[in-house]
Design a protein around this motif. Structure first.
Motif, PDB file in Angstrom:
ATOM      1  N   SER A  86       0.857  -1.179   0.000  1.00  0.00           N
ATOM      2  CA  SER A  86       0.000   0.000   0.000  1.00  0.00           C
ATOM      3  C   SER A  86       0.897   1.234   0.000  1.00  0.00           C
ATOM      4  N   LEU A  87       0.326   2.386  -0.340  1.00  0.00           N
ATOM      5  CA  LEU A  87       1.123   3.617  -0.297  1.00  0.00           C
ATOM      6  C   LEU A  87       1.615   3.897   1.116  1.00  0.00           C
ATOM      7  N   GLU A  88       0.821   3.537   2.111  1.00  0.00           N
ATOM      8  CA  GLU A  88       1.259   3.730   3.494  1.00  0.00           C
ATOM      9  C   GLU A  88       2.484   2.883   3.794  1.00  0.00           C
ATOM     10  N   GLU A  89       2.471   1.621   3.352  1.00  0.00           N
ATOM     11  CA  GLU A  89       3.619   0.744   3.586  1.00  0.00           C
ATOM     12  C   GLU A  89       4.840   1.226   2.812  1.00  0.00           C
ATOM     13  N   GLN A  90       4.628   1.726   1.604  1.00  0.00           N
ATOM     14  CA  GLN A  90       5.747   2.123   0.755  1.00  0.00           C
ATOM     15  C   GLN A  90       6.369   3.444   1.181  1.00  0.00           C
ATOM     16  N   LEU A  91       5.535   4.385   1.610  1.00  0.00           N
ATOM     17  CA  LEU A  91       6.032   5.740   1.877  1.00  0.00           C
ATOM     18  C   LEU A  91       6.054   6.111   3.349  1.00  0.00           C
ATOM     19  N   GLY A  92       5.506   5.257   4.198  1.00  0.00           N
ATOM     20  CA  GLY A  92       5.339   5.612   5.600  1.00  0.00           C
ATOM     21  C   GLY A  92       6.604   6.052   6.298  1.00  0.00           C
ATOM     22  N   ARG A  93       7.741   5.421   5.989  1.00  0.00           N
ATOM     23  CA  ARG A  93       8.993   5.775   6.663  1.00  0.00           C
ATOM     24  C   ARG A  93       9.563   7.100   6.168  1.00  0.00           C
ATOM     25  N   HIS A  94       9.035   7.602   5.060  1.00  0.00           N
ATOM     26  CA  HIS A  94       9.616   8.792   4.442  1.00  0.00           C
ATOM     27  C   HIS A  94       8.763  10.038   4.619  1.00  0.00           C
ATOM     28  N   LEU A  95       7.526   9.886   5.095  1.00  0.00           N
ATOM     29  CA  LEU A  95       6.626  11.017   5.231  1.00  0.00           C
ATOM     30  C   LEU A  95       6.237  11.209   6.692  1.00  0.00           C
ATOM     31  N   ASP A  96       6.122  12.477   7.111  1.00  0.00           N
ATOM     32  CA  ASP A  96       5.772  12.774   8.496  1.00  0.00           C
ATOM     33  C   ASP A  96       4.331  12.398   8.811  1.00  0.00           C
ATOM     34  N   LEU A  98       0.994  10.683   6.837  1.00  0.00           N
ATOM     35  CA  LEU A  98       0.317  10.146   5.671  1.00  0.00           C
ATOM     36  C   LEU A  98      -1.088  10.709   5.508  1.00  0.00           C
ATOM     37  N   ALA A  99      -1.689  11.144   6.607  1.00  0.00           N
ATOM     38  CA  ALA A  99      -3.022  11.740   6.500  1.00  0.00           C
ATOM     39  C   ALA A  99      -2.987  12.979   5.621  1.00  0.00           C
ATOM     40  N   ASP A 100      -1.892  13.738   5.697  1.00  0.00           N
ATOM     41  CA  ASP A 100      -1.759  14.917   4.839  1.00  0.00           C
ATOM     42  C   ASP A 100      -1.662  14.511   3.379  1.00  0.00           C
ATOM     43  N   LEU A 101      -0.984  13.393   3.092  1.00  0.00           N
ATOM     44  CA  LEU A 101      -0.889  12.913   1.712  1.00  0.00           C
ATOM     45  C   LEU A 101      -2.269  12.530   1.194  1.00  0.00           C
ATOM     46  N   GLU A 102      -3.043  11.841   2.028  1.00  0.00           N
ATOM     47  CA  GLU A 102      -4.397  11.462   1.622  1.00  0.00           C
ATOM     48  C   GLU A 102      -5.261  12.692   1.400  1.00  0.00           C
ATOM     49  N   ALA A 103      -5.042  13.729   2.212  1.00  0.00           N
ATOM     50  CA  ALA A 103      -5.840  14.954   2.074  1.00  0.00           C
ATOM     51  C   ALA A 103      -5.566  15.652   0.743  1.00  0.00           C
ATOM     52  N   LEU A 104      -4.359  15.480   0.198  1.00  0.00           N
ATOM     53  CA  LEU A 104      -4.037  16.116  -1.077  1.00  0.00           C
ATOM     54  C   LEU A 104      -4.948  15.623  -2.190  1.00  0.00           C
ATOM     55  N   ALA A 105      -5.429  14.387  -2.057  1.00  0.00           N
ATOM     56  CA  ALA A 105      -6.280  13.810  -3.101  1.00  0.00           C
ATOM     57  C   ALA A 105      -7.619  14.532  -3.203  1.00  0.00           C
ATOM     58  N   THR A 106      -7.987  15.291  -2.178  1.00  0.00           N
ATOM     59  CA  THR A 106      -9.283  15.975  -2.190  1.00  0.00           C
ATOM     60  C   THR A 106      -9.150  17.464  -2.499  1.00  0.00           C
ATOM     61  N   THR A 107      -7.945  17.941  -2.770  1.00  0.00           N
ATOM     62  CA  THR A 107      -7.776  19.351  -3.102  1.00  0.00           C
ATOM     63  C   THR A 107      -8.261  19.616  -4.520  1.00  0.00           C
ATOM     64  N   ASP A 108      -8.451  20.898  -4.840  1.00  0.00           N
ATOM     65  CA  ASP A 108      -8.939  21.291  -6.161  1.00  0.00           C
ATOM     66  C   ASP A 108      -7.777  21.321  -7.149  1.00  0.00           C
ATOM     67  N   ALA A 109      -7.289  20.131  -7.471  1.00  0.00           N
ATOM     68  CA  ALA A 109      -6.133  20.007  -8.359  1.00  0.00           C
ATOM     69  C   ALA A 109      -6.267  18.748  -9.194  1.00  0.00           C
ATOM     70  N   ILE A 110      -5.661  18.776 -10.362  1.00  0.00           N
ATOM     71  CA  ILE A 110      -5.614  17.610 -11.239  1.00  0.00           C
ATOM     72  C   ILE A 110      -4.162  17.404 -11.661  1.00  0.00           C
ATOM     73  N   ILE A 111      -3.586  16.269 -11.279  1.00  0.00           N
ATOM     74  CA  ILE A 111      -2.239  15.923 -11.733  1.00  0.00           C
ATOM     75  C   ILE A 111      -2.402  15.182 -13.057  1.00  0.00           C
ATOM     76  N   GLU A 112      -1.971  15.820 -14.143  1.00  0.00           N
ATOM     77  CA  GLU A 112      -2.233  15.234 -15.453  1.00  0.00           C
ATOM     78  C   GLU A 112      -1.062  14.432 -15.995  1.00  0.00           C
ATOM     79  N   ARG A 113       0.112  14.569 -15.391  1.00  0.00           N
ATOM     80  CA  ARG A 113       1.266  13.834 -15.918  1.00  0.00           C
ATOM     81  C   ARG A 113       2.235  13.528 -14.789  1.00  0.00           C
TER      82      ARG A 113
END
Length: 228
Positions: A86-96, A98-113
């Motif tokens: 999972s992304l949590e397992e893969q990135l957990g040791r590198h991010l302060d 993970l809840a903030d990372l999940e919150a980014l998915a709900t921002t008014d943004a579209i990553i197109e590439r």
């Protein structure tokens, strides 16, 4: 009016970075299918390089459980890969947080590439406003290396001079190797221009533009200003 941003996220733990590092001659674009629960499926489009080398890299990648070649066209191949973590397992040791990372998915943004590089991801996205972009940027700045490459208003042409051009890079390298930046100088601007086979005025302009860019990158601490 919204913003368009291009930026680098330097984190070797991001998905498929080891694959990109194993085949640096290829261009690897990634899409994440988040409708598969905690383990979003990887859709990888790989152009250039050896198909055998790419597939060996996918097989060896610790973050890929299994992969399938979906199709090919010329030197472009499309793969679907099931993640091993999972992304949590893969990135957990590198991010302060993970809840903030999940919150980014709900921002008014579209990553197109997303282009996967040997040391992270290069992303291009659309953002509803400056605050939305700075929410994403501040998150990555807190956790990994983050470099903004371009920030413009949507509908505006791309600003000239973003990043070092190949001629500017060549001019800097030539001037450095000839001793132009040493104190005292071991060569003249004219000698640098002769080595580059351009005029002295052109050499001077390339060096000035390159130096201005490097100063902005290493000294400036604010985001690029935007026109009203």
């Amino acid at each position: 009016m919204g913003l368009v941003a291009e930026f680098d996220i330097g984190c070797e733990a991001l998905p498929l970075v080891t694959v990109a590092a194993a085949v640096p001659e290829s261009t690897l674009l990634l899409e994440l299918q988040f409708n598969h629960g905690e383990r979003p499926v990887f859709l990888a489009t790989v152009t250039g390089g050896s198909g055998g080398a790419v597939e060996r890299a996918l097989t060896d990648a610790a973050d890929v459980r299994e992969w399938t070649l979906v199709g090919r066209a010329g030197d472009t191949r499309r793969y679907q890969a099931l993640p091993a973590f999972s992304l949590e397992e893969q990135l957990g040791r590198h991010l302060d947080d993970l809840a903030d990372l999940e919150a980014l998915a709900t921002t008014d943004a579209i990553i197109e590439r997303i282009e996967v590089t040997p040391d992270g991801w290069r992303q291009t996205g659309w953002f509803a406003d400056r605050d939305t972009f700075e929410t994403l940027a501040s998150f990555w700045q807190r956790n990994v290396d983050f470099r903004l490459r371009r920030l413009t208003r949507d509908g505006d042409p791309e600003s000239p001079g973003e990043g070092l051009t190949d001629p500017q890079r060549e001019a800097l390298r030539t001037a450095y190797e000839l001793g132009y930046f040493e104190i005292p100088r071991r060569t003249s601007l004219e000698s640098v221009a002769d080595e580059l086979d351009i005029s002295a005025s052109s050499a001077s302009e390339r060096l000035r533009r390159a130096q201005s860019y490097l100063i902005e990158e290493t000294v400036a601490t604010t985001w690029p200003s935007l026109p009203d």
